[in-house]
Scaffold this motif. Structure first.
Motif, PDB file in Angstrom:
ATOM      1  N   LEU A  63       0.786  -1.258   0.055  1.00 59.71           N
ATOM      2  CA  LEU A  63       0.557   0.224  -0.170  1.00 59.71           C
ATOM      3  C   LEU A  63       1.099   1.713   0.124  1.00 59.71           C
ATOM      4  O   LEU A  63       0.254   2.102  -0.459  1.00 59.71           O
ATOM      5  CB  LEU A  63      -0.840  -0.503   1.534  1.00 59.71           C
ATOM      6  CG  LEU A  63      -1.768  -1.191   1.019  1.00 59.71           C
ATOM      7  CD1 LEU A  63      -2.500  -1.025   2.825  1.00 59.71           C
ATOM      8  CD2 LEU A  63      -2.795  -1.159  -0.029  1.00 59.71           C
ATOM      9  N   ASP A  64       2.357   1.225   0.323  1.00 59.63           N
ATOM     10  CA  ASP A  64       2.939   2.165   0.223  1.00 59.63           C
ATOM     11  C   ASP A  64       3.132   3.050  -0.707  1.00 59.63           C
ATOM     12  O   ASP A  64       3.062   4.486  -0.843  1.00 59.63           O
ATOM     13  CB  ASP A  64       4.188   2.271   1.209  1.00 59.63           C
ATOM     14  CG  ASP A  64       4.264   2.186   2.377  1.00 59.63           C
ATOM     15  OD1 ASP A  64       3.268   2.150   2.741  1.00 59.63           O
ATOM     16  OD2 ASP A  64       5.102   2.014   2.884  1.00 59.63           O
ATOM     17  N   GLY A  65       2.967   2.601  -1.748  1.00 63.27           N
ATOM     18  CA  GLY A  65       3.287   3.152  -2.850  1.00 63.27           C
ATOM     19  C   GLY A  65       2.232   4.426  -3.384  1.00 63.27           C
ATOM     20  O   GLY A  65       2.415   5.545  -4.118  1.00 63.27           O
ATOM     21  N   HIS A  66       0.902   3.546  -3.179  1.00 61.99           N
ATOM     22  CA  HIS A  66      -0.479   4.399  -3.562  1.00 61.99           C
ATOM     23  C   HIS A  66      -0.573   5.743  -2.174  1.00 61.99           C
ATOM     24  O   HIS A  66      -0.447   6.635  -2.908  1.00 61.99           O
ATOM     25  CB  HIS A  66      -1.477   3.085  -3.221  1.00 61.99           C
ATOM     26  CG  HIS A  66      -2.859   3.894  -3.030  1.00 61.99           C
ATOM     27  ND1 HIS A  66      -3.449   4.423  -3.979  1.00 61.99           N
ATOM     28  CD2 HIS A  66      -3.504   4.329  -1.534  1.00 61.99           C
ATOM     29  CE1 HIS A  66      -4.886   5.378  -3.407  1.00 61.99           C
ATOM     30  NE2 HIS A  66      -4.591   5.025  -2.357  1.00 61.99           N
ATOM     31  N   SER A  67      -0.197   5.539  -0.897  1.00 64.52           N
ATOM     32  CA  SER A  67      -0.556   5.832  -0.418  1.00 64.52           C
ATOM     33  C   SER A  67       0.215   7.280  -0.329  1.00 64.52           C
ATOM     34  O   SER A  67      -0.103   8.295  -0.386  1.00 64.52           O
ATOM     35  CB  SER A  67       0.323   5.688   1.271  1.00 64.52           C
ATOM     36  OG  SER A  67      -1.605   4.585   1.404  1.00 64.52           O
ATOM     37  N   THR A  68       1.619   7.389  -0.050  1.00 69.99           N
ATOM     38  CA  THR A  68       2.760   8.300  -0.611  1.00 69.99           C
ATOM     39  C   THR A  68       2.156   9.098  -1.956  1.00 69.99           C
ATOM     40  O   THR A  68       2.702   9.735  -1.500  1.00 69.99           O
ATOM     41  CB  THR A  68       3.650   7.650  -0.382  1.00 69.99           C
ATOM     42  OG1 THR A  68       4.245   6.268  -1.462  1.00 69.99           O
ATOM     43  CG2 THR A  68       4.592   6.995   0.887  1.00 69.99           C
ATOM     44  N   ASP A  69       2.160   8.487  -3.293  1.00 69.80           N
ATOM     45  CA  ASP A  69       1.381   9.194  -3.949  1.00 69.80           C
ATOM     46  C   ASP A  69       0.394  10.058  -3.499  1.00 69.80           C
ATOM     47  O   ASP A  69       0.062  11.731  -4.218  1.00 69.80           O
ATOM     48  CB  ASP A  69       0.914   8.215  -5.373  1.00 69.80           C
ATOM     49  CG  ASP A  69       0.436   8.654  -6.725  1.00 69.80           C
ATOM     50  OD1 ASP A  69       1.349   9.609  -7.814  1.00 69.80           O
ATOM     51  OD2 ASP A  69      -0.242   8.932  -6.671  1.00 69.80           O
ATOM     52  N   VAL A  70      -0.326   9.650  -2.991  1.00 75.85           N
ATOM     53  CA  VAL A  70      -2.265  10.581  -2.874  1.00 75.85           C
ATOM     54  C   VAL A  70      -2.007  11.808  -1.982  1.00 75.85           C
ATOM     55  O   VAL A  70      -1.702  12.723  -2.293  1.00 75.85           O
ATOM     56  CB  VAL A  70      -2.722   9.797  -2.053  1.00 75.85           C
ATOM     57  CG1 VAL A  70      -4.079  10.494  -1.674  1.00 75.85           C
ATOM     58  CG2 VAL A  70      -3.431   9.199  -2.871  1.00 75.85           C
ATOM     59  N   LEU A  71      -0.920  11.743  -1.057  1.00 72.61           N
ATOM     60  CA  LEU A  71      -0.462  11.805  -0.039  1.00 72.61           C
ATOM     61  C   LEU A  71       0.685  13.301  -0.614  1.00 72.61           C
ATOM     62  O   LEU A  71       0.895  14.419  -0.646  1.00 72.61           O
ATOM     63  CB  LEU A  71       1.045  11.519   0.990  1.00 72.61           C
ATOM     64  CG  LEU A  71      -0.587  10.242   2.391  1.00 72.61           C
ATOM     65  CD1 LEU A  71       0.487  10.039   3.199  1.00 72.61           C
ATOM     66  CD2 LEU A  71      -1.273  11.900   3.158  1.00 72.61           C
TER      67      LEU A  71
END
Length: 274
Positions: free
Chosen positions: A36-44
């Motif tokens: 999930l981190d790739g998605h989360s950091t992209d959104v952030l």
């Protein structure tokens, strides 16, 4: 169609289904970060996190998002990371790790440029109240980012696998999600977050769904095997057989297996400027 059970109106005791103190917990939070981190950091990143921001990470888990945030807000910013059991959170000079129950802990008023919560609110019977408290903790113009699984279409997750896997997979997922729901979780909350954000007064509310297909041996499949070990006694009590767990675990290591993750719905809203 086999849909996960859900609850928002029936009584539940609110226990978090997974325990950070178990043997498999460290592996579980690492797998979640990998998934999930790739998605989360992209959104952030798109939310505009920058140097000097003060951020709050609720239910921080492995602390990987908190660590990413700390790197972005450096050198003048700060990240507060809260978890009921933050043993897996790494030490960082800009991360203030706090142990506490987010349903009762004081989150402050107008303190943060960003509040982030991933795979937290769906597990809490008090999810809407906590969301409103997270909104109150934002500065004017601050951003709230909430990510939760959609667990309503479990029968659509598995695309390919060995003989007997389809029944074992759906039986296990139904038992696991049913257990979480009995503990106060909602399988469908993720879809309602944008409305809850609007009702709480946020503006510029947006949402997106993130998912990808995983092959046996990759993190998305290994998470299911990890969950099956961590929750073995509980799912056996709900009708999953020992043979089905063995079938599931072998398949999650098999490169011939193809399975989707649970879809992750990420909602973003902003507190209006005063």
């Amino acid at each position: 169609m086999t849909a996960a059970p859900d609850t928002d109106t029936t009584a539940a005791d609110g226990r978090y289904t997974f325990d950070n103190a178990t043997i498999d917990a460290a592996r579980q939070v690492r797998l979640l970060a990998e998934i999930l981190d790739g998605h989360s950091t992209d959104v952030l990143a798109r939310a505009g996190v920058e140097s000097g921001w003060r951020c709050l990470d609720l239910g921080t888990g492995a602390g990987s998002v908190a660590r990413w945030l700390a790197d972005q807000v450096s050198p003048a910013g700060r990240v507060v990371a809260i978890d009921a059991d933050p043993r897996h959170v790494p030490t960082h000079e800009l991360i203030d790790v706090r142990t506490g129950d987010v349903t009762t802990l004081d989150l402050g008023e107008g303190e943060y440029d960003l509040v982030h919560a991933r795979l937290l609110l769906m597990h809490l019977p008090q999810r809407e109240q906590v969301l409103r408290r997270a909104v109150a903790a934002l500065k004017p113009g601050g951003v709230l980012v909430v990510s939760d699984w959609d667990c309503t279409h479990l029968e659509e997750m598995l695309l390919r696998g060995a003989a007997g896997l389809a029944e074992a997979f759906v039986t296990f997922q139904t038992a696991l999600v049913g257990l979480a729901v009995d503990n106060g979780a909602s399988a469908s909350w993720a879809h309602r977050v944008p409305v809850a954000m609007r009702d709480a007064g946020l503006v510029d509310v947006e949402a997106e769904v993130h998912n990808r297909l995983w092959t046996g041996g990759e993190a998305g499949c290994l998470l299911h095997a990890s969950n099956s070990r961590q929750m073995q006694a509980a799912v056996l009590a709900r009708g999953v057989s020992v043979e089905q767990l063995a079938t599931l675990r072998a398949a999650m290591e098999d490169p011939g297996t193809l399975a989707w993750s649970y879809p992750m719905v990420t909602s973003v809203g902003r507190r209006a400027e005063d």
